[in-house]
Design a protein around this motif. Structure first.
Motif: not given
Lengths: 460, 180
Positions: A259, A262, A265
């Motif tokens: 998580k 992400q 990212q």
């Protein structure tokens, strides 16, 4: 006087800001030790901030270097290098007080854990699993200590990554980042930090926690599986079960770290975009610089780079070159424009007479006080008002006398030419001016200047 | 259908070597808004292209963000385009080298101030390049930027007085990155 370990620790915890400073110093400088002077300076700064003399004395004794060495809080003091190293366990306690200072696991730390697990597996494989085998019992205890330690480290690592992701995201999502150059610079530095955490901490952690991916070296969780299987085969099902539980506990952090990955990212995309733009600009800049430098060695005529550039490489190739790229503009200064306009006309008329090529007249905001023009205007007026009538034997002499009388000290001989010229302009169409080419020429002497001329007769 | 009024305004801009950007900046509101001239050319592109071809110009649409005209069979690289490119590269380099976000140059609310540019451009390494491009010989950097970038619609000045890249200027850097 010595202060006991427990009292010293309590005092350190009471004044943990000093320890936080030291931890920050080590983290920022990527050091495991600190210069003795840095420690002494932070201690002195701490003592300076206290008002109670009793408290100052108490801390001075507790934080004395010798006392800290004796209590084991400082476990290494290198006098030749002037550094001290604090007990890692003590540092870890302080890191736990503040999430910001919880340390993540670097790829080197994770590799170290993997090697330890592999070592434990190899040693256990070679041992007989028996209750009376002391070697086995020792390895067994060590294995469970190691699993506990790994579990705790991974937990701290996840906390650290989550905290860092939140902290960096908050700073990056600050909307005003672009509005000042300094903030934009900080924004970019934070993006670089995101990239570093991503590459050096998040990806290695995910690789560490990924049991399915094949690599040259065995994944750490696979090694734990092997150890569990070994215990199971050798009849220690309960221990095998506990080992599996440790593995699952460690593995449970995968989703949390994923998580975080992400979440970061999108900043990585931003960072990558900036890096690509930076690289691209750097490349074309160096190319431009090389072209500019190459011109310095050539002849002066070729000192511009225009010939060196291939037109097809120009992005705006063929963009119309037009002088009207700039708008025409008139600056209308606050002054008596009639005076300037008259003056301009005088100059234009003079140019017309001499057939010289016209120049573009420009006005600026400075006052124009051309004395000669003022005199020329007076001459024009005098010629206009004069009662000179034909026949006149020598026009130069008559105009000269007129100007000497009227202009007095302002008169110079070169104004005579202007006077005669004005006279001819005004009366030339009505009467006739005849030039006499007699030798020697006529001459007029005035104030050290001599004018030699061909006589002009003014006739009907 | 070509609008006569817009067509005249478009011609007036293009023939003076200006770009027609997708967005135009409104100083009063400090916002970007759609440029009606761009939309006019975009919608009637074929007709406009034919129109300009008849008077010896190619109507160029770049990066789906701006238009300009190029003389057909134009000769060697002209000075003006080299000057534009050199100025853009040096401005971009100053921003990236100083560690600022490149977005500072493209965000209409941000931009880079003249003072920051002047200080950086006075460095010898930049002034050498500018001189070999016949820039900043007798004029200051503000005049050069105004003359080569602002009047051509490659940059604009926002309400803070900072220089910002227009669609045309941004497209130049986008292509640089894409090529790299």
């Amino acid at each position: 006087m010595n202060v006991a370990l427990d009292r010293t620790l309590i005092l350190l915890i009471e004044h943990k800001d000093m320890m936080f400073q030291l931890i920050d110093y080590m983290d920022q400088n990527r050091r495991k030790d600190i210069p003795t002077q840095v420690f002494i300076n932070s201690m002195l700064a701490k003592l300076d901030g206290l008002t109670s003399k009793k408290e100052v004395d108490r801390l001075r004794e507790a934080f004395d270097l010798d006392n800290l060495i004796k209590t084991g809080i400082i476990f290494e003091a290198n006098k030749s290098r002037g550094t001290i190293a604090l007990q890692p366990a003590v540092l870890d306690i302080f890191r736990l007080f503040d999430k910001e200072r919880v340390r993540g696991l670097s790829s080197a730390d994770l590799e170290n854990i993997r090697v330890q697990l592999e070592g434990a597996h190899q040693r256990l494989e070679s041992l007989s699993f028996a209750e009376d085998n002391l070697d086995f019992l020792e390895q067994h205890d060590q294995l469970f200590d190691l699993l506990r330690k790994i579990n705790s480290q991974i937990q701290s690592n996840t906390d650290h990554l989550q905290f860092e992701a939140d902290r960096l995201s908050q700073r990056l999502d600050h909307d005003q980042a672009l509005l000042s150059l300094n903030e934009s610079r900080q924004h970019r530095e934070i993006l670089a930090q995101v990239k570093k955490i991503y590459d050096r901490e998040i990806i290695p952690t995910l690789e560490f926690l990924n049991a399915r991916e094949y690599s040259k070296t065995k994944a750490p969780l696979t090694v734990i599986d092997d150890i569990s299987r070994l215990y199971d085969i050798r009849g220690y099902e309960a221990d095998s079960y506990y080992i599996d539980q440790y593995k699952l506990s460690i593995l449970s952090h995968y989703k949390a770290v994923e998580k975080v990955k992400q979440a970061l990212q999108r900043y990585l995309h931003q960072e990558r975009r900036h890096r690509l733009t930076y690289d691209a600009i750097e490349k074309v800049y160096l190319n431009l610089q090389a072209l500019a430098q190459s011109t310095f060695t050539e002849s002066l005529k070729e000192k511009y780079i225009f010939k060196s550039l291939d037109s097809e490489t120009l992005y705006f190739y063929g963009l119309k070159t037009h002088a009207a790229g700039q708008e025409a503009r008139i600056e209308w200064h606050d002054r008596n424009h009639m005076v300037y306009f008259n003056e301009y006309l005088i100059q234009q008329n003079a140019r017309k007479r001499s057939d010289s090529s016209a120049q573009i007249k420009t006005f600026n905001d400075k006052q124009q006080n051309d004395r000669h023009n003022a005199i020329k205007r007076r001459i024009e007026q005098l010629v206009k008002q004069s009662d000179i009538k034909p026949p006149v034997d020598d026009l130069y002499v008559v105009v000269h006398n007129l100007l000497v009388d009227e202009l007095k000290q302002d008169y110079q001989l070169n104004y005579l030419l202007y006077g005669v010229s004005s006279f001819k302009q005004r009366y030339g169409k009505k009467f006739k001016v005849q030039v006499c080419f007699n030798r020697p020429q006529q001459s007029i002497r005035y104030q050290n200047l001599v004018l030699e001329y061909n006589k002009r007769e003014f006739i009907l | 259908m070509i609008s006569n009024e817009l067509s005249q305004a478009i011609y007036n801009d293009l023939v003076k070597g200006r770009t027609i950007n997708k967005h135009s900046y409104v100083v009063k509101t400090n916002e970007l808004e759609e440029n009606p001239l761009y939309n006019e050319v975009f919608i009637n592109f074929d007709e406009y292209r034919q129109l300009y071809q008849r008077i010896n110009f190619d109507l160029i649409h770049k990066n789906s963000s701006f238009f300009f005209i190029r003389e057909i069979n134009v000769g060697d690289a002209n000075e003006a385009t080299i000057k534009i490119q050199a100025l853009l590269i040096i401005i971009g380099r100053i921003v990236t080298e100083k560690g600022y976000l490149f977005d500072v140059l493209t965000d209409h609310r941000a931009g880079i101030g003249l003072e920051d540019l002047s200080v950086a451009m006075s460095e010898e390494r930049y002034s050498d390049i500018l001189h070999t491009c016949k820039l900043c010989m007798s004029r200051g950097i503000e005049e050069e930027i105004n003359s080569h970038l602002i009047t051509r619609g490659i940059m604009f000045k926002n309400s803070r007085g900072h220089f910002v890249l227009s669609d045309a200027g941004t497209a130049f850097f986008s292509e640089l990155t894409a090529v790299s």
